[in-house]
Design a protein around this motif. Structure first.
Motif, PDB file in Angstrom:
ATOM      1  N   CYS A 150     -17.077 -31.193  22.755  1.00 55.32           N
ATOM      2  CA  CYS A 150     -16.273 -31.312  23.966  1.00 55.32           C
ATOM      3  C   CYS A 150     -15.670 -32.702  24.115  1.00 55.32           C
ATOM      4  CB  CYS A 150     -17.065 -30.924  25.217  1.00 55.32           C
ATOM      5  SG  CYS A 150     -17.588 -29.196  25.207  1.00 55.32           S
ATOM      6  N   ARG A 151     -15.486 -33.352  22.978  1.00 56.78           N
ATOM      7  CA  ARG A 151     -14.749 -34.612  22.898  1.00 56.78           C
ATOM      8  C   ARG A 151     -13.848 -34.644  21.668  1.00 56.78           C
ATOM      9  NH1 ARG A 151     -16.852 -39.313  25.827  1.00 56.78           N
ATOM     10  NH2 ARG A 151     -18.450 -38.617  27.299  1.00 56.78           N
ATOM     11  N   THR A 152     -14.306 -34.021  20.601  1.00 55.01           N
ATOM     12  CA  THR A 152     -13.540 -33.921  19.377  1.00 55.01           C
ATOM     13  C   THR A 152     -13.970 -32.667  18.639  1.00 55.01           C
ATOM     14  OG1 THR A 152     -12.756 -35.128  17.433  1.00 55.01           O
ATOM     15  CG2 THR A 152     -15.121 -35.271  17.919  1.00 55.01           C
ATOM     16  N   ALA A 153     -13.422 -32.475  17.438  1.00 52.08           N
ATOM     17  CA  ALA A 153     -13.702 -31.238  16.707  1.00 52.08           C
ATOM     18  C   ALA A 153     -13.700 -31.506  15.212  1.00 52.08           C
ATOM     19  CB  ALA A 153     -12.671 -30.173  17.046  1.00 52.08           C
ATOM     20  N   ALA A 154     -14.367 -30.626  14.473  1.00 56.44           N
ATOM     21  CA  ALA A 154     -14.384 -30.670  13.011  1.00 56.44           C
ATOM     22  C   ALA A 154     -14.129 -29.263  12.495  1.00 56.44           C
ATOM     23  CB  ALA A 154     -15.720 -31.193  12.500  1.00 56.44           C
ATOM     24  N   LEU A 155     -13.564 -29.183  11.287  1.00 55.59           N
ATOM     25  CA  LEU A 155     -13.400 -27.907  10.590  1.00 55.59           C
ATOM     26  C   LEU A 155     -14.217 -27.953   9.308  1.00 55.59           C
ATOM     27  CD1 LEU A 155      -9.590 -27.048  10.956  1.00 55.59           C
ATOM     28  CD2 LEU A 155     -11.504 -26.324  12.390  1.00 55.59           C
ATOM     29  N   VAL A 156     -15.023 -26.907   9.102  1.00 53.57           N
ATOM     30  CA  VAL A 156     -15.932 -26.821   7.961  1.00 53.57           C
ATOM     31  C   VAL A 156     -15.584 -25.567   7.168  1.00 53.57           C
ATOM     32  CG1 VAL A 156     -18.341 -26.815   7.221  1.00 53.57           C
ATOM     33  CG2 VAL A 156     -17.725 -27.859   9.415  1.00 53.57           C
ATOM     34  N   LEU A 190     -12.398 -21.928  24.048  1.00 56.83           N
ATOM     35  CA  LEU A 190     -11.602 -22.668  25.027  1.00 56.83           C
ATOM     36  C   LEU A 190     -12.391 -23.827  25.619  1.00 56.83           C
ATOM     37  CD1 LEU A 190      -9.834 -19.658  26.768  1.00 56.83           C
ATOM     38  CD2 LEU A 190      -8.857 -21.237  25.094  1.00 56.83           C
ATOM     39  N   GLN A 191     -13.669 -23.626  25.872  1.00 55.25           N
ATOM     40  CA  GLN A 191     -14.510 -24.729  26.343  1.00 55.25           C
ATOM     41  C   GLN A 191     -14.636 -25.802  25.263  1.00 55.25           C
ATOM     42  OE1 GLN A 191     -15.669 -25.479  29.211  1.00 55.25           O
ATOM     43  NE2 GLN A 191     -17.023 -27.182  28.672  1.00 55.25           N
ATOM     44  N   ASP A 195      -0.482 -24.749  28.564  1.00 58.65           N
ATOM     45  CA  ASP A 195      -1.637 -24.200  27.866  1.00 58.65           C
ATOM     46  C   ASP A 195      -2.912 -24.393  28.664  1.00 58.65           C
ATOM     47  OD1 ASP A 195       0.554 -24.807  26.088  1.00 58.65           O
ATOM     48  OD2 ASP A 195      -0.768 -24.383  24.407  1.00 58.65           O
ATOM     49  N   ALA A 196      -3.067 -25.597  29.220  1.00 64.94           N
ATOM     50  CA  ALA A 196      -4.306 -25.897  29.935  1.00 64.94           C
ATOM     51  C   ALA A 196      -4.422 -25.063  31.206  1.00 64.94           C
ATOM     52  CB  ALA A 196      -4.371 -27.387  30.257  1.00 64.94           C
ATOM     53  N   SER A 197      -3.300 -24.875  31.901  1.00 62.57           N
ATOM     54  CA  SER A 197      -3.334 -24.041  33.110  1.00 62.57           C
ATOM     55  C   SER A 197      -3.694 -22.604  32.766  1.00 62.57           C
ATOM     56  CB  SER A 197      -1.975 -24.096  33.813  1.00 62.57           C
ATOM     57  OG  SER A 197      -1.665 -25.409  34.221  1.00 62.57           O
ATOM     58  N   MET A 198      -3.099 -22.085  31.690  1.00 64.12           N
ATOM     59  CA  MET A 198      -3.431 -20.733  31.254  1.00 64.12           C
ATOM     60  C   MET A 198      -4.884 -20.638  30.807  1.00 64.12           C
ATOM     61  SD  MET A 198      -0.077 -19.517  29.103  1.00 64.12           S
ATOM     62  CE  MET A 198       1.474 -19.091  29.912  1.00 64.12           C
ATOM     63  N   THR A 199      -5.404 -21.719  30.229  1.00 62.25           N
ATOM     64  CA  THR A 199      -6.800 -21.731  29.808  1.00 62.25           C
ATOM     65  C   THR A 199      -7.731 -21.578  31.002  1.00 62.25           C
ATOM     66  OG1 THR A 199      -6.349 -23.052  27.846  1.00 62.25           O
ATOM     67  CG2 THR A 199      -8.600 -23.089  28.677  1.00 62.25           C
ATOM     68  N   LEU A 200      -7.417 -22.266  32.099  1.00 68.60           N
ATOM     69  CA  LEU A 200      -8.259 -22.146  33.283  1.00 68.60           C
ATOM     70  C   LEU A 200      -8.296 -20.705  33.769  1.00 68.60           C
ATOM     71  CD1 LEU A 200      -7.363 -25.320  35.367  1.00 68.60           C
ATOM     72  CD2 LEU A 200      -9.442 -24.884  34.061  1.00 68.60           C
ATOM     73  N   GLN A 201      -7.154 -20.018  33.705  1.00 73.08           N
ATOM     74  CA  GLN A 201      -7.126 -18.618  34.122  1.00 73.08           C
ATOM     75  C   GLN A 201      -7.944 -17.746  33.181  1.00 73.08           C
ATOM     76  OE1 GLN A 201      -2.688 -18.613  34.354  1.00 73.08           O
ATOM     77  NE2 GLN A 201      -3.040 -17.647  36.322  1.00 73.08           N
ATOM     78  N   ALA A 202      -7.859 -18.029  31.876  1.00 76.34           N
ATOM     79  CA  ALA A 202      -8.641 -17.252  30.917  1.00 76.34           C
ATOM     80  C   ALA A 202     -10.131 -17.508  31.097  1.00 76.34           C
ATOM     81  CB  ALA A 202      -8.210 -17.587  29.492  1.00 76.34           C
ATOM     82  N   LEU A 203     -10.492 -18.739  31.403  1.00 77.60           N
ATOM     83  CA  LEU A 203     -11.901 -19.042  31.643  1.00 77.60           C
ATOM     84  C   LEU A 203     -12.408 -18.333  32.890  1.00 77.60           C
ATOM     85  CD1 LEU A 203     -12.156 -22.843  30.748  1.00 77.60           C
ATOM     86  CD2 LEU A 203     -13.252 -20.942  29.558  1.00 77.60           C
ATOM     87  N   TRP A 204     -11.521 -18.052  33.826  1.00 79.27           N
ATOM     88  CA  TRP A 204     -11.921 -17.288  35.009  1.00 79.27           C
ATOM     89  C   TRP A 204     -12.428 -15.906  34.605  1.00 79.27           C
ATOM     90  CZ3 TRP A 204      -9.833 -12.666  36.689  1.00 79.27           C
ATOM     91  CH2 TRP A 204     -10.200 -12.257  37.990  1.00 79.27           C
TER      92      TRP A 204
END
Length: 619
Positions: free
Chosen positions: A15-21, A240-241, A278-287
């Motif tokens: 929830c600060r960065t990401a990696a791909l493995v 999304l989280q 995108d972020a606004s739509m994400t909040l709706q999807a998280l709902w």
């Protein structure tokens, strides 16, 4: 560069960065300490940009899974002599639970290998290359690991096995026998800070378990969706989280840059930023998929990041850095060959300068979905939302670049007009909470003007559909949003005709949907767009075509990887995943379409009851 399919990778996040493995146990993408920081491992885009692999020496097969409702990844390798399990995680802060996911994340990647049976020899190759491979760092061996210094980064790799050095490439051969457990920890610090301390084997084991428990606690607290495709919807909620930057609440569109929309083409963009849309739509999807308890933080972030813009009569910027940065100037990295020679590799995104009027609607639509959070927001944030509605009312007649960020001349895109309508429509319903009752008469007048323009100029008799732009005959999948946002009833004859036109003329033989059919000024033919396909399923459900909606949904969801991850696009012909990965937009579409279909099925069954615990407010 790597030629591995994009679908070959699994996502890690703190929830600060990401990696791909990869399926072969190679970390080919990791940016530290933030999503939009320069990469430490970037082989995804060029061989010289570094990687860290833990792979059996002998020929092997592998399978992967996330451990329960978490972002802890388990890869199981089997050779002719034995079997080992590799567990990977970007570690959370010690004891972080629920809403605090990411609060104390130290910027550390933990990797643990356990031998389940037989004997397996492993090849561990550690090749750090800070700043997208521009730096070949100094690597120094110590008694408990490797110290890496280069540019602004200091890394310490804790390891209990010796490495041999080949220049700045570190390699270890390890023989694992049944019952053996071996852990590694890579921690980041800035060059002006003290070097990270070493991690002991017991601490690695404990923190992996703690990280697993942290993600599980978030899932238990947040995820209550029980409709169709429950596992996919809940996984999408976790994705999304995982794309959320905890300190600010910003949500990135994807954790990667320059994974192409067309193999070998130029449609390669940096998605490691937060788009208002995108972020606004994400909040709706998280709902639907979880519980958007972080909504207040996100709206406060936008109010701060956009502070002064609306009040000064300027447009709201469409995107920001995850810390709220406004200048996201785009540049190219010519030293990198690109994924499958797809050039250029870009960092930054020039779209930050674009005008995209739809952002006001997405912002207010998210706020209307979550009205219970508005009452708790400070006066400045509520004022910001009211000012956003005013901006939509003032600017809706202007041309813009549209939702697809076309890098050409501005046009009067229908979707932009529609979302300006949404902005004032939702603001009217929220006026009391926004303390903006005096603005309602103006908003109502503008809402009627926009609706009239869409109905008269957005419809094409030639196309027998609502189209891409006012006065145009070109189809665009974003017209499907007319019913999704409540501008038209789902079974309105013109809406049904638009759905049919998009199915017949914007879909491929697999039922996947292209964004639009006209030229956009860029070379190459892009693939089908998963978000648009989920929009089609959503619109079909609203139109009452529930079985067809299911078929379209399952056709799109079938392109999820074995881990349930979705990219932006699907290649024509090959069916390969394309674009930055994993893509928030695609997971947003999946969640919202699944919810719409579940509601339509309830209606067909005659109960009309919503999914338990999830009653969406009226638009």
């Amino acid at each position: 560069m790597t030629s591995k399919p994009i679908a070959d990778y699994g996502l890690l996040s703190d929830c600060r960065t990401a990696a791909l493995v990869s399926t072969a146990g190679s970390v080919d993408w990791l940016c530290l300490p933030r999503f939009d920081s320069p990469s430490v491992f970037g082989r995804l885009l060029g061989e010289q940009a570094g990687f860290w692999s833990i792979t059996p020496v002998a020929a092997f097969t592998s399978t992967r899974r996330y451990l329960g409702p978490t972002m802890v990844l388990e890869t199981s390798f089997r050779t002719g002599e034995g079997a080992v399990t590799l567990t990977d995680a970007l570690v959370l802060g010690d004891g972080n639970r629920g809403h605090e996911l990411g609060a104390g994340a130290p910027g550390a990647l933990l990797r643990q290998v356990s031998c389940r049976e037989g004997t397996v020899e492993l090849d561990v190759v550690f090749v750090p290359r800070p700043e997208y491979g521009l730096i070949r760092p100094a690597v120094r061996e110590g008694s408990d690991g490797l110290l890496v210094r280069g540019g602004a980064a200091v890394l310490f790799l804790s390891a209990s096995v010796p490495f041999s050095m080949e220049g700045d490439v570190a390699r270890a051969r390890v023989v694992m026998r049944a019952g053996d457990v071996l852990g590694f920890a890579l921690e980041h610090a800035s060059s002006w800070e003290a070097a990270p301390s070493s991690w002991g084997q017991e601490e690695i084991l404990r923190r992996l378990a703690d990280t697993r428990e942290g993600w599980s606690s978030w899932s238990v607290m947040h995820q209550s969706y029980t409709g169709p495709w429950q596992d996919l919807v809940r996984l999408s909620g976790r994705i999304l989280q995982a794309l959320t930057f905890f300190p600010t609440g910003a949500i990135v569109a994807a954790p990667t840059t320059s994974l192409p929309e067309v193999i070998g083409g130029q449609r390669n963009w940096d998605y490691r930023y937060t788009w208002v849309r995108d972020a606004s739509m994400t909040l709706q999807a998280l709902w639907v998929a979880a519980c958007p308890d972080e909504a207040e933080k996100f709206f406060r972030f936008l109010a701060t990041a956009g502070s002064g813009q609306l009040g000064q009569g300027r447009e709201l910027q469409i995107m920001y850095g995850v810390g709220g940065e406004r200048d996201l100037s785009e540049r190219e990295l010519p030293h990198l060959a690109g994924w499958r020679s797809s050039l250029p590799v870009r960092v930054g995104n020039g779209a930050w300068r674009q005008s995209q009027l739809d952002v006001y609607g997405e912002l207010l639509d998210a706020a209307a979905t979550l009205p219970e959070y508005l009452a708790e927001m400070d006066t400045e944030t509520r004022g910001f939302l009211a000012d956003a509605a005013d901006a939509a009312a003032a600017r809706w007649q202007s041309p813009d670049q549209g939702i697809w960020e076309v890098r050409g001349e501005p046009r009067h895109y229908l979707y932009s007009k529609l979302m300006c309508w949404v902005a004032v429509d939702r603001a009217i319903s929220l006026a009391d909470l926004l303390d903006a009752q005096d603005r309602v008469p103006r908003w109502r007048d503008v809402r009627d003007q926009i609706a009239a323009a869409i109905r008269s100029r957005g419809w094409s008799d030639t196309a027998n559909a609502y189209t891409q732009a006012l006065g145009s005959d070109e189809l665009d999948a974003s017209a499907l949003m007319l019913s999704i946002v409540g501008f038209l009833p789902g079974d309105d004859p013109r809406m049904v005709a638009t759905i049919e036109a998009i199915e017949n003329h914007l879909s491929d033989g697999r039922g996947l949907v292209y964004r639009y059919g006209g030229e956009d000024g860029l070379p190459g033919e892009e693939g089908t767009f998963l978000l648009c396909t989920f929009w089609l399923a959503h619109a079909l459900a609203l139109a009452g075509s529930v079985q067809r909606a299911r078929e379209v949904f399952e056709g799109a969801a079938g392109f999820a990887t074995e881990l349930g991850l979705l990219s932006e696009e699907v290649a024509a012909g090959s069916g390969e995943l394309l674009g930055n990965f994993p893509q928030a937009f695609s997971h947003i579409g999946l969640v919202n379409a699944a919810w719409a279909i579940s509601q339509a099925e309830e209606k067909v069954r005659g109960s009309g009851d919503p999914v338990p615990g999830r009653e969406r407010p009226s638009p």
